[in-house]
Motif scaffolding. Structure first.
Motif, short mmCIF file in Angstrom:
data_model
loop_
_atom_site.label_atom_id
_atom_site.label_comp_id
_atom_site.label_asym_id
_atom_site.label_seq_id
_atom_site.Cartn_x
_atom_site.Cartn_y
_atom_site.Cartn_z
N UNK A 22 19.86 95.13 37.36
CA UNK A 22 20.97 95.92 37.68
C UNK A 22 21.38 95.86 39.17
N UNK A 81 28.15 103.73 36.10
CA UNK A 81 28.03 104.24 34.73
C UNK A 81 27.12 103.32 33.74
N UNK A 82 26.99 102.32 34.28
CA UNK A 82 26.34 101.34 33.21
C UNK A 82 25.22 100.58 34.22
N UNK A 83 23.86 101.17 34.11
CA UNK A 83 22.99 100.45 34.94
C UNK A 83 22.29 99.45 34.33
N UNK A 84 22.84 98.33 34.14
CA UNK A 84 22.17 97.29 33.64
C UNK A 84 23.06 95.83 34.01
N UNK A 85 22.91 94.90 33.42
CA UNK A 85 23.49 93.65 33.79
C UNK A 85 25.00 93.90 33.56
N UNK A 86 25.34 94.47 32.75
CA UNK A 86 26.80 94.96 32.76
C UNK A 86 27.38 95.51 33.89
N UNK A 89 27.78 92.80 36.48
CA UNK A 89 29.13 92.04 36.04
C UNK A 89 30.40 92.81 36.55
N UNK A 90 30.52 94.11 36.14
CA UNK A 90 31.72 94.83 36.72
C UNK A 90 32.00 94.79 38.04
N UNK B 1 16.72 95.03 30.87
CA UNK B 1 16.60 96.45 30.93
C UNK B 1 16.62 97.17 29.43
N UNK B 3 17.00 99.98 27.21
CA UNK B 3 17.61 101.13 27.29
C UNK B 3 17.83 101.65 25.91
N UNK B 17 28.27 99.83 27.48
CA UNK B 17 27.88 98.66 27.51
C UNK B 17 28.97 97.76 27.82
N UNK B 18 29.11 96.46 27.20
CA UNK B 18 29.86 95.48 27.50
C UNK B 18 31.35 96.08 27.52
N UNK B 20 32.57 98.95 28.78
CA UNK B 20 33.00 99.21 29.86
C UNK B 20 33.48 98.12 30.74
N UNK B 21 32.83 97.12 30.57
CA UNK B 21 33.39 95.84 31.43
C UNK B 21 34.78 95.68 31.11
N UNK B 24 37.19 98.01 32.22
CA UNK B 24 37.60 97.89 33.52
C UNK B 24 38.70 96.75 33.58
#
Lengths: 113, 140
Positions: A22, A81-86, A89-90, B1, B3, B17-18, B20-21, B24
Motif C-alpha cells: 500500500x 480510501x483504498x489502502x492497498x495496491x489500488x 496505483x491511484x 493485503x 482485506x 477496490x479497482x 475507485x481507481x 479517479x
C-alpha cells in the motif's frame, strides 16, 4: 522542477507497486511536496501571466494551473480510501496526470498548444 | 493485503477496490473533456468535432457519476455510457485518421486519444472489464 518531483515520486510508487505494498508515508510526503510545488506554480503562473506580453490564452492557462493544483490532493484522498495496491496505483495515476498537465501547460505558455 | 471483500453483498459497490481507481481516471477525463469542450465551443460553436468533445464530456461525467452512485441502475447506465464511449473513440479515432482535415483541431477522441497518451482508447476496455466483474446478477 515539478516534472522532476513527479518523476521521483512516480519512481517510488512504481517500486512499491511492484512489491505489492500500500502507499507509504514517504509517498504522501512526496505528494505533499508536489502539492506545495503546484500551488507555488499557481501563484507564480498567474503573476507571470499578468506581466508577460506573450500571446498566451489566459483562461486556458489559468484553468490548467488550477486543475494541476487540485489533482495531487484529490489523488491522495482517493488513495487513502483504498489502502492497498489500488491506492498506490491511484497515487501513481495522479502523479502521472500532473506530469501530463505540466507538459500541456508548457505548450500553452509557449503558445504552441 | 488481505482485506475483507464485499463480494458477498447483493450488489458489489462499483466505486471500491479497482473501481475507485477507475472513478479517479474517469473523473479526470470528465473534467478534462468538459474544460476542453467549453473552451472550444466558446471559440467556435460551428464545428462538429467540438460538439463531439462535449458529447465525450457528458459521457465521462455520466460514467463517473454512475460508478459513484452504484446499484443496479447505476450499473446499467454506466454500462451504456462506457459502450457508447468505446464506439465513440473507435469511430472518431478511425474517422480522424481517414479524414485529417475535419479533425485538424484535436478532440479527446480523435486519433484514438493520441493527445492523451491513448488513455481514452484503453479506458472503455478497463471500464467494461470492471463492469463485467461487478455485474449485479452475479452471486459469488
Amino acid at each position: 522542477m515539478i516534472l522532476a518531483i513527479s518523476g521521483v515520486v512516480a519512481l517510488l510508487l512504481v517500486v512499491d507497486l511492484v512489491r505489492d505494498r500500500a502507499a507509504q508515508d514517504a509517498h504522501y510526503i512526496g505528494a505533499g511536496v508536489l502539492q506545495l510545488a503546484v500551488l507555488a506554480q499557481l501563484v507564480a503562473g498567474c503573476v507571470a501571466l499578468g506581466r508577460t506580453d506573450r500571446d498566451v490564452e489566459g483562461t486556458v492557462f489559468v484553468s490548467y494551473l488550477v486543475t494541476v493544483a487540485v489533482v495531487p490532493v484529490v489523488g491522495a484522498f482517493f488513495s487513502l480510501a483504498e489502502r492497498s495496491r489500488v491506492g498506490t496505483t491511484i497515487l501513481l495515476l495522479a502523479v502521472a496526470t500532473v506530469a501530463g498537465l505540466e507538459t500541456r501547460l508548457w505548450d500553452i505558455w509557449t503558445a504552441r498548444g | 493485503m488481505a482485506e475483507p471483500t464485499t463480494s458477498s453483498a447483493p450488489d458489489r459497490p462499483l466505486a471500491e477496490g479497482w473501481g475507485r481507481a477507475l472513478v479517479f481516471v474517469y473523473g479526470i477525463f470528465a473534467v478534462a473533456a468538459t474544460g476542453r469542450s467549453a473552451v472550444q465551443l466558446g471559440d467556435d460553436a460551428g464545428k462538429v468535432p467540438y460538439w463531439l468533445s462535449l458529447l465525450a464530456a457528458v459521457i465521462y461525467l455520466g460514467a463517473t457519476t454512475c460508478l459513484l452512485v452504484g446499484g443496479r441502475t447505476g450499473w446499467r447506465v454506466a454500462a451504456a455510457a462506457v459502450s457508447v464511449e468505446l464506439v465513440g473513440v473507435l469511430a472518431v479515432g478511425t474517422w480522424s485518421y481517414l479524414d485529417d482535415g475535419l479533425f485538424h483541431d484535436k478532440t479527446v477522441w480523435s486519433h484514438f486519444g493520441q493527445g492523451y497518451g491513448f488513455l481514452p482508447l484503453v479506458l472503455p476496455f478497463a471500464g467494461l472489464a470492471w463492469l463485467r466483474a461487478t455485474r449485479p446478477s452475479r452471486r459469488p
